[in-house]
Design a protein around this motif. Structure first.
Motif, short mmCIF file in Angstrom:
data_model
loop_
_atom_site.label_atom_id
_atom_site.label_comp_id
_atom_site.label_asym_id
_atom_site.label_seq_id
_atom_site.Cartn_x
_atom_site.Cartn_y
_atom_site.Cartn_z
N VAL A 77 -67.94 -49.19 -42.22
CA VAL A 77 -67.03 -49.62 -43.05
C VAL A 77 -67.76 -50.55 -44.04
N ASP A 78 -68.59 -51.51 -43.11
CA ASP A 78 -69.47 -52.36 -43.52
C ASP A 78 -70.71 -51.58 -44.59
N PHE A 79 -71.12 -50.41 -43.90
CA PHE A 79 -72.38 -49.80 -44.76
C PHE A 79 -71.63 -49.25 -45.86
N SER A 124 -69.41 -40.73 -50.99
CA SER A 124 -69.02 -39.27 -51.16
C SER A 124 -69.32 -38.35 -49.94
N VAL A 125 -71.00 -38.55 -49.59
CA VAL A 125 -71.36 -37.87 -48.50
C VAL A 125 -70.48 -38.06 -47.26
N LEU A 126 -70.22 -39.46 -46.94
CA LEU A 126 -69.66 -39.88 -45.73
C LEU A 126 -68.16 -39.09 -45.95
N ALA A 127 -67.50 -39.09 -46.94
CA ALA A 127 -66.17 -38.43 -47.21
C ALA A 127 -66.22 -37.03 -46.70
N GLN A 128 -67.21 -36.63 -47.58
CA GLN A 128 -67.25 -34.84 -47.20
C GLN A 128 -67.37 -34.64 -45.72
#
Length: 151
Positions: free
Chosen positions: A117-119, A129-133
């Motif tokens: 979350v902090d990152f 977006s990359v993390l969400a995908q």
């Protein structure tokens, strides 16, 4: 060539083919199972080089700071395994050991998620977006795996 020699070659060929077929099937199963392991932690692999290093460093720092908690969880699982092997089961001690292991796991997971979350709060929208995908792919793969029937 004698028929006996040809027979030996055929047997050796069959054994080799069975071994290779088993290796292919085992590899396919391993790859299938490896694909389901995509999580937010492994999503960092998709980030640009500099951001990937920062992401991994943040997660590594959490693990270093949580080392004692991780060791406590491992010790609690070992204690639970030992209790299960006793001739007379001490339900209270087993429950307490499993609870300590569960609490340690939850604490480490919470810390890792907070680091993510902090990152995410300090990175670009493209990286988020990359993390969400990656998270969505993880959810899709988990949904595609049929739940196992319990005995």
């Amino acid at each position: 060539m004698s028929p006996r020699w040809i027979r030996g070659l055929v047997i050796a060929s069959v054994v080799l083919n069975v071994f290779l077929a088993g290796a292919l099937v085992g590899g396919a199963v391993w790859l299938r199972n490896a694909k389901t392991g995509v999580s937010l932690e492994t999503a960092g692999r998709q980030l640009p080089d500099q951001d990937r290093k920062a992401f991994r460093l943040a997660l590594r720092q959490v693990r270093v700071e949580s080392r004692q908690i991780i060791l406590d969880g491992q010790q609690a699982r070992q204690e639970a395994a030992n209790l299960l092997q006793q001739p007379v089961l001490d339900k209270a001690a087993l429950s307490a050991a499993l609870e300590r292991a569960r609490n340690a796991d939850a604490t480490v997971r919470t810390r890792l998620e907070q680091a993510i979350v902090d990152f995410a709060a300090n990175t670009s929208p493209e990286n988020r977006s990359v993390l969400a995908q990656a998270l969505l792919r993880h959810m899709e793969r988990r949904a595609a795996v049929a739940p196992k029937k319990s005995p």
